[in-house]
Design a protein around this motif. Structure first.
Motif, PDB file in Angstrom:
ATOM      1  N   TYR A 209      56.620  27.570   2.029  1.00  0.00           N
ATOM      2  CA  TYR A 209      56.976  26.872   0.794  1.00  0.00           C
ATOM      3  C   TYR A 209      56.048  27.343  -0.325  1.00  0.00           C
ATOM      4  CZ  TYR A 209      59.574  23.401   3.621  1.00  0.00           C
ATOM      5  OH  TYR A 209      60.452  22.764   4.474  1.00  0.00           O
ATOM      6  N   PHE A 210      56.590  27.396  -1.544  1.00  0.00           N
ATOM      7  CA  PHE A 210      55.828  27.796  -2.721  1.00  0.00           C
ATOM      8  C   PHE A 210      56.112  26.814  -3.858  1.00  0.00           C
ATOM      9  CE2 PHE A 210      56.290  31.537  -0.167  1.00  0.00           C
ATOM     10  CZ  PHE A 210      55.188  32.351  -0.423  1.00  0.00           C
ATOM     11  N   VAL A 211      55.085  26.542  -4.676  1.00  0.00           N
ATOM     12  CA  VAL A 211      55.241  25.629  -5.811  1.00  0.00           C
ATOM     13  C   VAL A 211      55.077  26.411  -7.106  1.00  0.00           C
ATOM     14  CG1 VAL A 211      52.786  24.952  -5.699  1.00  0.00           C
ATOM     15  CG2 VAL A 211      54.452  23.478  -6.867  1.00  0.00           C
ATOM     16  N   MET A 212      55.950  26.147  -8.100  1.00  0.00           N
ATOM     17  CA  MET A 212      55.957  26.888  -9.354  1.00  0.00           C
ATOM     18  C   MET A 212      54.866  26.355 -10.290  1.00  0.00           C
ATOM     19  SD  MET A 212      56.572  28.622 -12.002  1.00  0.00           S
ATOM     20  CE  MET A 212      57.041  27.569 -13.356  1.00  0.00           C
ATOM     21  N   GLU A 213      53.802  27.179 -10.459  1.00  0.00           N
ATOM     22  CA  GLU A 213      52.644  26.747 -11.240  1.00  0.00           C
ATOM     23  C   GLU A 213      52.172  27.788 -12.251  1.00  0.00           C
ATOM     24  OE1 GLU A 213      50.197  24.007  -8.186  1.00  0.00           O
ATOM     25  OE2 GLU A 213      50.061  26.144  -7.712  1.00  0.00           O
ATOM     26  N   ASP A 214      52.868  28.905 -12.338  1.00  0.00           N
ATOM     27  CA  ASP A 214      52.349  29.986 -13.165  1.00  0.00           C
ATOM     28  C   ASP A 214      53.477  30.703 -13.890  1.00  0.00           C
ATOM     29  OD1 ASP A 214      50.404  31.576 -14.270  1.00  0.00           O
ATOM     30  OD2 ASP A 214      49.988  32.732 -12.456  1.00  0.00           O
ATOM     31  N   GLN A 215      53.116  31.381 -14.965  1.00  0.00           N
ATOM     32  CA  GLN A 215      54.094  32.127 -15.752  1.00  0.00           C
ATOM     33  C   GLN A 215      54.004  33.603 -15.416  1.00  0.00           C
ATOM     34  OE1 GLN A 215      53.347  32.765 -20.013  1.00  0.00           O
ATOM     35  NE2 GLN A 215      55.451  32.104 -20.397  1.00  0.00           N
ATOM     36  N   CYS A 216      55.142  34.194 -15.130  1.00  0.00           N
ATOM     37  CA  CYS A 216      55.219  35.618 -14.869  1.00  0.00           C
ATOM     38  C   CYS A 216      55.514  36.291 -16.210  1.00  0.00           C
ATOM     39  CB  CYS A 216      56.321  35.890 -13.848  1.00  0.00           C
ATOM     40  SG  CYS A 216      56.434  37.583 -13.297  1.00  0.00           S
ATOM     41  N   GLY A 217      54.492  36.880 -16.826  1.00  0.00           N
ATOM     42  CA  GLY A 217      54.616  37.346 -18.201  1.00  0.00           C
ATOM     43  C   GLY A 217      54.905  38.819 -18.361  1.00  0.00           C
ATOM     44  N   ASP A 218      55.091  39.545 -17.266  1.00  0.00           N
ATOM     45  CA  ASP A 218      55.360  40.976 -17.342  1.00  0.00           C
ATOM     46  C   ASP A 218      56.714  41.209 -18.020  1.00  0.00           C
ATOM     47  OD1 ASP A 218      55.684  43.656 -16.970  1.00  0.00           O
ATOM     48  OD2 ASP A 218      55.616  43.607 -14.791  1.00  0.00           O
ATOM     49  N   THR A 219      56.721  41.973 -19.109  1.00  0.00           N
ATOM     50  CA  THR A 219      57.965  42.213 -19.850  1.00  0.00           C
ATOM     51  C   THR A 219      58.678  43.486 -19.402  1.00  0.00           C
ATOM     52  OG1 THR A 219      56.719  43.362 -21.592  1.00  0.00           O
ATOM     53  CG2 THR A 219      57.129  41.009 -21.892  1.00  0.00           C
ATOM     54  N   ASP A 220      58.117  44.186 -18.441  1.00  0.00           N
ATOM     55  CA  ASP A 220      58.754  45.383 -17.897  1.00  0.00           C
ATOM     56  C   ASP A 220      60.102  44.993 -17.280  1.00  0.00           C
ATOM     57  OD1 ASP A 220      59.568  47.536 -16.263  1.00  0.00           O
ATOM     58  OD2 ASP A 220      57.494  48.186 -15.969  1.00  0.00           O
ATOM     59  N   PRO A 221      61.179  45.715 -17.611  1.00  0.00           N
ATOM     60  CA  PRO A 221      62.495  45.393 -17.037  1.00  0.00           C
ATOM     61  C   PRO A 221      62.507  45.384 -15.516  1.00  0.00           C
ATOM     62  CG  PRO A 221      62.740  46.902 -18.877  1.00  0.00           C
ATOM     63  CD  PRO A 221      61.263  46.803 -18.604  1.00  0.00           C
TER      64      PRO A 221
END
Length: 210
Positions: free
Chosen positions: A131-143
């Motif tokens: 299980y994983f909990v959503m706590e962070d932003q994935c900010g990589d703008t690479d397609p």
């Protein structure tokens, strides 16, 4: 019984009482912590029903996690720490055991926050049975990065400290599937879990892929 023996016996009794008291306090603290985790209410995704969604899965760890800026790497910071009032569990990225009550941190891009992966939501990833909990932003703008796929989950692995860069990168890369996989949103708490550590403090890649 001599005075010396009596004194020694009294000291041993006192020490035993101290140890019992300390052990009791530690047990109570652990129980309270476990109970708090068990009582945590995860933020629902979509209509709140359990279902599988096709998701692009990638991995990240301390070495390649951004700090104050996207270009500053080497950090365990997360965008939505519990200490800032977000409905999350951790204050920094954490590889928990992967159980429902001890999930691992994961990140998602902004485009998925209001739909598939809202802040504080939980997912189950059959690829690793955790299980994983959503706590962070994935900010990589690479397609080919966080913007890749209609759903994207960037999963954390390893300790919250600097690791061997080559070994961690290799572990992340080898654990990344070649195509999108199914993950479960709003999962029940009774799904099968592999509690094996994915990346150890000794720089060993111990992740088990299914």
């Amino acid at each position: 019984m001599s005075a010396r023996t009596l004194l020694r016996t009294s000291s041993m009794i006192a020490l035993t009482l101290v140890l019992i008291t300390a052990l009791g306090a530690m047990t109570a603290a652990h129980a309270a912590s476990s109970q708090a985790s068990a009582n945590h209410k995860y933020v629902p995704s979509g209509d709140g029903k359990q279902k599988s969604v096709t998701t692009v899965v990638t991995w990240y760890g301390y070495n390649d996690n951004s700090g104050a800026t996207e270009n500053q790497h080497g950090s365990a910071d997360i965008a939505y720490p519990k200490s800032d009032g977000y409905p999350t569990i951790h204050n920094h990225a954490t590889e928990g055991t992967g159980t429902y009550n001890d999930p691992v941190t994961f990140a998602a891009p902004n485009k998925d926050l209001k739909t598939t992966f809202p802040i504080g939501s939980i997912i189950y990833v059959p690829l690793v049975k955790k299980y994983f909990v959503m706590e962070d932003q994935c900010g990589d703008t690479d397609p080919q990065g966080c913007q890749n796929g209609s759903n994207h989950a960037d999963l954390w692995m390893g300790p919250a400290k600097e690791m061997n860069g080559t070994k961690l990168d290799d572990c992340e890369g080898n654990a990344t599937p070649n195509s999108a996989v199914k993950v479960t949103i709003n999962p029940s708490s009774t799904l099968s879990v592999d509690t094996t550590t994915m990346y150890t403090t000794g720089n060993k890649c111990t992740i088990h892929l299914y």
